[in-house]
Design a protein around this motif. Structure first.
Motif, mmCIF file in Angstrom:
data_model
loop_
_atom_site.group_PDB
_atom_site.id
_atom_site.type_symbol
_atom_site.label_atom_id
_atom_site.label_comp_id
_atom_site.label_asym_id
_atom_site.label_seq_id
_atom_site.Cartn_x
_atom_site.Cartn_y
_atom_site.Cartn_z
ATOM 1 N N ASN A 110 35.768 51.270 45.108
ATOM 2 C CA ASN A 110 35.188 50.845 43.827
ATOM 3 C C ASN A 110 36.146 51.018 42.649
ATOM 4 O OD1 ASN A 110 32.594 49.916 44.714
ATOM 5 N ND2 ASN A 110 32.116 52.043 45.147
ATOM 6 N N PRO A 111 36.664 52.218 42.392
ATOM 7 C CA PRO A 111 37.610 52.322 41.266
ATOM 8 C C PRO A 111 38.909 51.550 41.517
ATOM 9 C CG PRO A 111 37.420 54.431 42.398
ATOM 10 C CD PRO A 111 36.363 53.530 42.969
ATOM 11 N N LEU A 112 39.322 51.457 42.783
ATOM 12 C CA LEU A 112 40.536 50.691 43.075
ATOM 13 C C LEU A 112 40.309 49.199 42.834
ATOM 14 C CD1 LEU A 112 41.864 52.577 46.222
ATOM 15 C CD2 LEU A 112 42.708 52.700 43.870
ATOM 16 N N PHE A 113 39.097 48.704 43.135
ATOM 17 C CA PHE A 113 38.744 47.307 42.854
ATOM 18 C C PHE A 113 38.815 47.048 41.349
ATOM 19 C CE2 PHE A 113 35.672 44.005 41.762
ATOM 20 C CZ PHE A 113 35.991 42.998 42.660
ATOM 21 N N LEU A 114 38.247 47.938 40.558
ATOM 22 C CA LEU A 114 38.262 47.789 39.101
ATOM 23 C C LEU A 114 39.700 47.795 38.573
ATOM 24 C CD1 LEU A 114 36.900 47.682 36.303
ATOM 25 C CD2 LEU A 114 36.801 50.181 36.376
ATOM 26 N N ALA A 115 40.487 48.763 39.019
ATOM 27 C CA ALA A 115 41.879 48.831 38.562
ATOM 28 C C ALA A 115 42.646 47.575 38.977
ATOM 29 C CB ALA A 115 42.551 50.085 39.124
ATOM 30 N N ALA A 116 42.415 47.100 40.203
ATOM 31 C CA ALA A 116 43.106 45.902 40.691
ATOM 32 C C ALA A 116 42.692 44.668 39.895
ATOM 33 C CB ALA A 116 42.840 45.702 42.171
ATOM 34 N N ALA A 117 41.415 44.565 39.539
ATOM 35 C CA ALA A 117 40.948 43.418 38.749
ATOM 36 C C ALA A 117 41.637 43.400 37.388
ATOM 37 C CB ALA A 117 39.429 43.471 38.581
ATOM 38 N N ILE A 118 41.751 44.563 36.770
ATOM 39 C CA ILE A 118 42.420 44.650 35.465
ATOM 40 C C ILE A 118 43.902 44.295 35.601
ATOM 41 C CG2 ILE A 118 43.142 46.255 33.645
ATOM 42 C CD1 ILE A 118 40.393 47.695 34.146
ATOM 43 N N ILE A 172 47.721 44.118 44.533
ATOM 44 C CA ILE A 172 47.660 43.926 45.983
ATOM 45 C C ILE A 172 47.672 45.276 46.698
ATOM 46 C CG2 ILE A 172 48.973 43.090 47.982
ATOM 47 C CD1 ILE A 172 49.859 40.719 46.150
ATOM 48 N N VAL A 173 48.534 46.187 46.276
ATOM 49 C CA VAL A 173 48.613 47.509 46.903
ATOM 50 C C VAL A 173 47.292 48.255 46.727
ATOM 51 C CG1 VAL A 173 49.748 49.769 46.805
ATOM 52 C CG2 VAL A 173 51.116 47.680 46.724
ATOM 53 N N LEU A 174 46.762 48.250 45.507
ATOM 54 C CA LEU A 174 45.488 48.943 45.257
ATOM 55 C C LEU A 174 44.351 48.327 46.067
ATOM 56 C CD1 LEU A 174 45.607 49.622 41.408
ATOM 57 C CD2 LEU A 174 46.136 51.179 43.295
ATOM 58 N N LEU A 175 44.325 47.007 46.149
ATOM 59 C CA LEU A 175 43.282 46.338 46.927
ATOM 60 C C LEU A 175 43.400 46.643 48.415
ATOM 61 C CD1 LEU A 175 43.190 42.969 45.035
ATOM 62 C CD2 LEU A 175 41.252 44.523 45.334
ATOM 63 N N ALA A 176 44.612 46.693 48.925
ATOM 64 C CA ALA A 176 44.797 47.015 50.340
ATOM 65 C C ALA A 176 44.317 48.431 50.647
ATOM 66 C CB ALA A 176 46.267 46.844 50.736
ATOM 67 N N ILE A 177 44.652 49.380 49.775
ATOM 68 C CA ILE A 177 44.190 50.762 49.961
ATOM 69 C C ILE A 177 42.670 50.827 49.825
ATOM 70 C CG2 ILE A 177 44.237 53.094 48.987
ATOM 71 C CD1 ILE A 177 47.178 52.449 48.136
#
Length: 162
Positions: A71-79, A90-95
Motif C-alpha cells: 500500500n505505501p509503496l503503491f502510493l509512493a510509486a504513483a507519485i 518500477i523498483v517500488l512497485l516490484a517490491i
C-alpha cells in the motif's frame, strides 16, 4: 518508434490513462470483499464465516507486515511515476507487488485467537491488478523516456502525434 515527450515534462496520454486506471482499481479494491475468515468467538462457541472488505484490510493490514507494505509503496510509486521518476517507481512497485503476493502466505501462517484465514477474495485480486497496471504504465513510460534520450542523442525527431 520514437516516443514524443509531452510539453512541460508531463506524462503522455497513455501513461495518464494507465496511472488513472491503476488508481481506480486500487479504489475499487477497497470497496470489494477481500478476505474470508472463520471468526472465533472470544468466549467459546462455533466459528462463523466472515468477510472483510478491502478498506478493513487496508486499515488493519499494517499488523501483518510485509503483506500490507504494498500500500505505501503503491502510493509512493504513483507519485514518483507522476513525477516521471519511472525507474524508481518500477523498483517500488516490484517490491510492493512481491510483498502483496506474500500476504496470503502470511495470513495463513498467523495463528490468531480471533480468526482462521480461509481465502483471498476478489478485492485482493483487484488490488494486485492495480499494482500490475501501474507497473505496466511505469515500465512503458521508462522505456519511452530511454527511447527519447536515445533519439535526442542521435539527433532524431518524431513529429507524429502519439
Amino acid at each position: 518508434g520514437i516516443a514524443r515527450a509531452e510539453p512541460n515534462g508531463m506524462l503522455d496520454r497513455r501513461a495518464v490513462i494507465l496511472l488513472c486506471s491503476a488508481i481506480a482499481l486500487f479504489a475499487l479494491s477497497l470497496a470489494l470483499p477481500a478476505l474470508a475468515v472463520l471468526d472465533k468467538p472470544m468466549f467459546g462457541g462455533g466459528a462463523t464465516p466472515k468477510t472483510f472488505p478491502g478498506v478493513v484490510c487496508f486499515a488493519m493490514g499494517w499488523m501483518y507486515l510485509p503483506g500490507w507494505l504494498g500500500n505505501p509503496l503503491f502510493l509512493a510509486a504513483a507519485i514518483l511515476h507522476g513525477l516521471r521518476r519511472h525507474r524508481v517507481a518500477i523498483v517500488l512497485l516490484a517490491i510492493g507487488l512481491l510483498s502483496s503476493l506474500l500476504a496470503p502466505l502470511i495470513l495463513a501462517s498467523v495463528h490468531s485467537s480471533l480468526f482462521d484465514f480461509q481465502d483471498m477474495l476478489v478485492g485482493y485480486y483487484v488490488w494486485i491488478a492495480s499494482m500490475v497496471v501501474m507497473l505496466i504504465g511505469a515500465t512503458r513510460s521508462a522505456y519511452h523516456a530511454v527511447d527519447e534520450r536515445w533519439a535526442a542523442a542521435r539527433g532524431l525527431t518524431n513529429d507524429r502525434p502519439l
